[in-house]
Design a protein around this motif. Sequence first.
Motif, PDB file in Angstrom:
ATOM      1  N   LEU A  65      33.059  54.052  31.017  1.00 40.85           N
ATOM      2  CA  LEU A  65      31.633  53.714  30.943  1.00 40.85           C
ATOM      3  C   LEU A  65      30.775  54.905  31.363  1.00 40.85           C
ATOM      4  O   LEU A  65      29.661  55.080  30.875  1.00 40.85           O
ATOM      5  CB  LEU A  65      31.326  52.504  31.825  1.00 40.85           C
ATOM      6  CG  LEU A  65      31.819  51.169  31.290  1.00 40.85           C
ATOM      7  CD1 LEU A  65      31.333  50.038  32.174  1.00 40.85           C
ATOM      8  CD2 LEU A  65      31.373  50.935  29.854  1.00 40.85           C
ATOM      9  N   ARG A  74      32.231  57.885  28.393  1.00 38.33           N
ATOM     10  CA  ARG A  74      32.460  57.446  27.015  1.00 38.33           C
ATOM     11  C   ARG A  74      33.517  58.265  26.298  1.00 38.33           C
ATOM     12  O   ARG A  74      33.359  58.613  25.119  1.00 38.33           O
ATOM     13  CB  ARG A  74      31.168  57.523  26.198  1.00 38.33           C
ATOM     14  CG  ARG A  74      30.061  56.718  26.785  1.00 38.33           C
ATOM     15  CD  ARG A  74      30.060  55.361  26.178  1.00 38.33           C
ATOM     16  NE  ARG A  74      29.199  54.472  26.928  1.00 38.33           N
ATOM     17  CZ  ARG A  74      29.074  53.195  26.646  1.00 38.33           C
ATOM     18  NH1 ARG A  74      29.745  52.672  25.676  1.00 38.33           N
ATOM     19  NH2 ARG A  74      28.288  52.428  27.357  1.00 38.33           N
ATOM     20  N   TYR A  77      42.789  40.128  29.206  1.00 40.50           N
ATOM     21  CA  TYR A  77      42.240  41.459  28.919  1.00 40.50           C
ATOM     22  C   TYR A  77      42.886  42.044  27.663  1.00 40.50           C
ATOM     23  O   TYR A  77      42.197  42.537  26.767  1.00 40.50           O
ATOM     24  CB  TYR A  77      42.486  42.370  30.131  1.00 40.50           C
ATOM     25  CG  TYR A  77      42.131  43.830  29.935  1.00 40.50           C
ATOM     26  CD1 TYR A  77      40.874  44.309  30.268  1.00 40.50           C
ATOM     27  CD2 TYR A  77      43.060  44.726  29.412  1.00 40.50           C
ATOM     28  CE1 TYR A  77      40.558  45.635  30.097  1.00 40.50           C
ATOM     29  CE2 TYR A  77      42.744  46.055  29.235  1.00 40.50           C
ATOM     30  CZ  TYR A  77      41.493  46.515  29.579  1.00 40.50           C
ATOM     31  OH  TYR A  77      41.180  47.827  29.397  1.00 40.50           O
ATOM     32  N   LEU A  85      41.760  40.129  24.593  1.00 43.06           N
ATOM     33  CA  LEU A  85      40.402  40.534  24.214  1.00 43.06           C
ATOM     34  C   LEU A  85      40.461  41.790  23.353  1.00 43.06           C
ATOM     35  O   LEU A  85      39.802  41.884  22.311  1.00 43.06           O
ATOM     36  CB  LEU A  85      39.572  40.795  25.466  1.00 43.06           C
ATOM     37  CG  LEU A  85      38.229  41.494  25.249  1.00 43.06           C
ATOM     38  CD1 LEU A  85      37.237  40.538  24.610  1.00 43.06           C
ATOM     39  CD2 LEU A  85      37.661  42.022  26.553  1.00 43.06           C
ATOM     40  N   HIS A  96      42.843  42.791  21.476  1.00 43.94           N
ATOM     41  CA  HIS A  96      43.408  42.527  20.153  1.00 43.94           C
ATOM     42  C   HIS A  96      42.431  41.814  19.228  1.00 43.94           C
ATOM     43  O   HIS A  96      42.561  41.887  18.020  1.00 43.94           O
ATOM     44  CB  HIS A  96      44.680  41.696  20.290  1.00 43.94           C
ATOM     45  CG  HIS A  96      45.857  42.529  20.650  1.00 43.94           C
ATOM     46  ND1 HIS A  96      46.545  43.260  19.716  1.00 43.94           N
ATOM     47  CD2 HIS A  96      46.446  42.777  21.837  1.00 43.94           C
ATOM     48  CE1 HIS A  96      47.519  43.916  20.319  1.00 43.94           C
ATOM     49  NE2 HIS A  96      47.474  43.639  21.609  1.00 43.94           N
ATOM     50  N   TYR A  97      41.483  41.088  19.831  1.00 45.96           N
ATOM     51  CA  TYR A  97      40.575  40.295  19.010  1.00 45.96           C
ATOM     52  C   TYR A  97      39.324  41.064  18.616  1.00 45.96           C
ATOM     53  O   TYR A  97      38.378  40.471  18.130  1.00 45.96           O
ATOM     54  CB  TYR A  97      40.181  39.009  19.729  1.00 45.96           C
ATOM     55  CG  TYR A  97      41.330  38.064  19.925  1.00 45.96           C
ATOM     56  CD1 TYR A  97      42.367  38.013  18.979  1.00 45.96           C
ATOM     57  CD2 TYR A  97      41.414  37.225  21.024  1.00 45.96           C
ATOM     58  CE1 TYR A  97      43.432  37.162  19.143  1.00 45.96           C
ATOM     59  CE2 TYR A  97      42.471  36.369  21.195  1.00 45.96           C
ATOM     60  CZ  TYR A  97      43.480  36.347  20.259  1.00 45.96           C
ATOM     61  OH  TYR A  97      44.524  35.501  20.427  1.00 45.96           O
ATOM     62  N   MET A  98      39.274  42.356  18.886  1.00 45.36           N
ATOM     63  CA  MET A  98      38.087  43.119  18.522  1.00 45.36           C
ATOM     64  C   MET A  98      38.471  44.243  17.583  1.00 45.36           C
ATOM     65  O   MET A  98      39.517  44.868  17.749  1.00 45.36           O
ATOM     66  CB  MET A  98      37.421  43.680  19.773  1.00 45.36           C
ATOM     67  CG  MET A  98      37.015  42.572  20.716  1.00 45.36           C
ATOM     68  SD  MET A  98      35.861  43.118  21.935  1.00 45.36           S
ATOM     69  CE  MET A  98      34.475  43.507  20.914  1.00 45.36           C
ATOM     70  N   ARG A 149      32.997  49.232  20.568  1.00 44.61           N
ATOM     71  CA  ARG A 149      32.627  48.009  21.249  1.00 44.61           C
ATOM     72  C   ARG A 149      33.808  47.464  22.054  1.00 44.61           C
ATOM     73  O   ARG A 149      33.654  46.984  23.174  1.00 44.61           O
ATOM     74  CB  ARG A 149      32.165  46.986  20.221  1.00 44.61           C
ATOM     75  CG  ARG A 149      31.572  45.762  20.841  1.00 44.61           C
ATOM     76  CD  ARG A 149      31.122  44.805  19.790  1.00 44.61           C
ATOM     77  NE  ARG A 149      29.695  44.904  19.538  1.00 44.61           N
ATOM     78  CZ  ARG A 149      29.123  44.340  18.473  1.00 44.61           C
ATOM     79  NH1 ARG A 149      29.852  43.715  17.583  1.00 44.61           N
ATOM     80  NH2 ARG A 149      27.826  44.430  18.309  1.00 44.61           N
ATOM     81  N   THR A 165      34.019  49.398  25.294  1.00 48.82           N
ATOM     82  CA  THR A 165      32.978  49.043  26.264  1.00 48.82           C
ATOM     83  C   THR A 165      33.226  47.670  26.867  1.00 48.82           C
ATOM     84  O   THR A 165      33.183  47.496  28.083  1.00 48.82           O
ATOM     85  CB  THR A 165      31.602  49.038  25.572  1.00 48.82           C
ATOM     86  OG1 THR A 165      31.487  50.225  24.799  1.00 48.82           O
ATOM     87  CG2 THR A 165      30.498  48.989  26.574  1.00 48.82           C
ATOM     88  N   PHE A 166      33.497  46.693  26.003  1.00 47.03           N
ATOM     89  CA  PHE A 166      33.679  45.322  26.488  1.00 47.03           C
ATOM     90  C   PHE A 166      34.892  45.221  27.401  1.00 47.03           C
ATOM     91  O   PHE A 166      34.841  44.593  28.446  1.00 47.03           O
ATOM     92  CB  PHE A 166      33.836  44.357  25.307  1.00 47.03           C
ATOM     93  CG  PHE A 166      32.541  44.048  24.625  1.00 47.03           C
ATOM     94  CD1 PHE A 166      31.389  44.772  24.904  1.00 47.03           C
ATOM     95  CD2 PHE A 166      32.452  43.016  23.700  1.00 47.03           C
ATOM     96  CE1 PHE A 166      30.194  44.495  24.269  1.00 47.03           C
ATOM     97  CE2 PHE A 166      31.262  42.722  23.068  1.00 47.03           C
ATOM     98  CZ  PHE A 166      30.135  43.457  23.342  1.00 47.03           C
ATOM     99  N   VAL A 168      34.169  46.560  30.791  1.00 54.04           N
ATOM    100  CA  VAL A 168      33.413  45.613  31.622  1.00 54.04           C
ATOM    101  C   VAL A 168      34.351  44.562  32.211  1.00 54.04           C
ATOM    102  O   VAL A 168      34.313  44.270  33.418  1.00 54.04           O
ATOM    103  CB  VAL A 168      32.291  44.953  30.790  1.00 54.04           C
ATOM    104  CG1 VAL A 168      31.717  43.754  31.519  1.00 54.04           C
ATOM    105  CG2 VAL A 168      31.199  45.958  30.493  1.00 54.04           C
ATOM    106  N   VAL A 169      35.237  44.026  31.374  1.00 52.37           N
ATOM    107  CA  VAL A 169      36.170  43.006  31.870  1.00 52.37           C
ATOM    108  C   VAL A 169      37.135  43.614  32.891  1.00 52.37           C
ATOM    109  O   VAL A 169      37.450  42.994  33.912  1.00 52.37           O
ATOM    110  CB  VAL A 169      36.941  42.366  30.693  1.00 52.37           C
ATOM    111  CG1 VAL A 169      38.028  41.439  31.195  1.00 52.37           C
ATOM    112  CG2 VAL A 169      35.985  41.604  29.804  1.00 52.37           C
ATOM    113  N   ILE A 176      35.039  43.914  36.232  1.00 57.05           N
ATOM    114  CA  ILE A 176      34.755  42.613  36.856  1.00 57.05           C
ATOM    115  C   ILE A 176      36.048  41.980  37.359  1.00 57.05           C
ATOM    116  O   ILE A 176      36.104  41.444  38.470  1.00 57.05           O
ATOM    117  CB  ILE A 176      34.061  41.677  35.833  1.00 57.05           C
ATOM    118  CG1 ILE A 176      32.678  42.210  35.480  1.00 57.05           C
ATOM    119  CG2 ILE A 176      33.987  40.259  36.366  1.00 57.05           C
ATOM    120  CD1 ILE A 176      31.602  41.918  36.478  1.00 57.05           C
ATOM    121  N   GLY A 177      37.099  42.059  36.545  1.00 58.46           N
ATOM    122  CA  GLY A 177      38.373  41.465  36.936  1.00 58.46           C
ATOM    123  C   GLY A 177      38.898  42.059  38.219  1.00 58.46           C
ATOM    124  O   GLY A 177      39.345  41.346  39.115  1.00 58.46           O
TER     125      GLY A 177
END
Lengths: 219, 240
Positions: B67, B70, B127, B130, B132-134, B139, B142-143, B146-147, B150-151
């Motif tokens: 983050l 980049r 995690y 997530l 695999h689904y993007m 993106r 980045t996502f 974030v996870v 937070i995790g």
Amino acid sequence: MSGLATILRKDLKIELRTKEALSASFVFAVLVLVIFNFTLILTSDEALRLGAGFLWIAFAFSGILSLNRSFALEREEGCTQGLLISPAEPGSIYLAKFLANVILMLTTELLVVPLFVVFFNIEFERVGLLILILALGTIGFSSVGTLFSAIAVHTRMREVLLPLLLLPVTVPVLIASVETTAYALGADITVAFWFRLLIVYDIVFVTASYLVFEYVIQE
Amino acid sequence: MRTQSIDRLLIILATITLIAGLYLALFWAPRENTMGDVQRIFYIHVPAAWTSFVAFFLVFVYSIAYLARRRRSRDALAAACAEVGLVFATINLATGPIWARPVWGIWWTWDARLTMMLVLWLMYVAYVMLRHYMIDPERRATFSAVVGIIGFLNVPIVYMSIRWWRTQHPQPVIAGGSDSGLDPKMRLALLACWVAFILLCAILVRRRVRLSALIDELDALQAHTEGNHISAEFGGTEHS
């Protein structure tokens, strides 16, 4: 801050007109209670002992239903760009969405608790305390919930992914909420630690989600 | 060239320490008095847990690094650490019951450490899912950063809550605090196994990072050839 109020008002207005998320999560929560009744034939005493757990299972899963809707409207109608162009900062967008989710979840919870009392013939006195606990638990659950909902809405699996991401992270909230709710329903346990944990969790994760939200909303 | 020689060195070191560690754990370390040979699974079980903690901590570090700057390599490292950490966490979770059954008499108990490991495992499985689904790589990076952040922030709070919850709901298990009076030979065997696991972890992470670099390259090439294909169909010029 005016951006926050505007977005919050917009979300609540949409919800008041359609009542989509509220009716879905309410009916779902009632269904969870009914299924519990069928699967674990309960007496009033048992319901009082296990009630806190039931309630929070119902709240967590119905909460996930409404959290999933949180950013779905913007995505379906292509309004994420609109949110981004608006003068509202990412933090304000987060807080507005988060507050809308808290209000929605809390409304469902306040509708479900009386039904729970009626269904299982329960008597308890600490009503004010219970409402405070519901608020604290819901704030914690929606804090990360709102952030992860903004993430999950952009994945291929959307609705499926949110609970997988959210439930492990909200384990502390769920434990603390169940323990304190059990106390409010009349259990004889010490809960000072759990109240502190709920407050700490709420502060940490509202702040952390507020700070990282700008990474999630950018297009 | 340099990465290859680092890899070769790591593989040689890992092979030596793995063989040495297994010898120390299975033959050299003394037999535990009450548990017998079953106790030796401890030399796999505990280092696997420690290695997964290190890997999950690195997910957090690389997520922040991504983050901040980049750089794609940081994202690939975070992803690799999560996957490899999950492998070691799975080894830990699988060897636990094998040991617990003969020693405690039960496969599983909702003890603080066991429950914590299970929650961690679930967190990092989500995690990886997530990721695999993007599709969009930026993106996704980045996502998942974030996870990952937070995790990890959540880990101490989860641990505290589970510990406290355990003290309120006692369960029929003899506390297994064997770390206290560990024989020096046992400690050495344990450390040797841990070093071997860390080296193995490093090799796997480096391989995984290279694999994602190859996948990126392949995607870029495919996009490029498809582009050429389309321009050829529409009568465009065909050159690489």
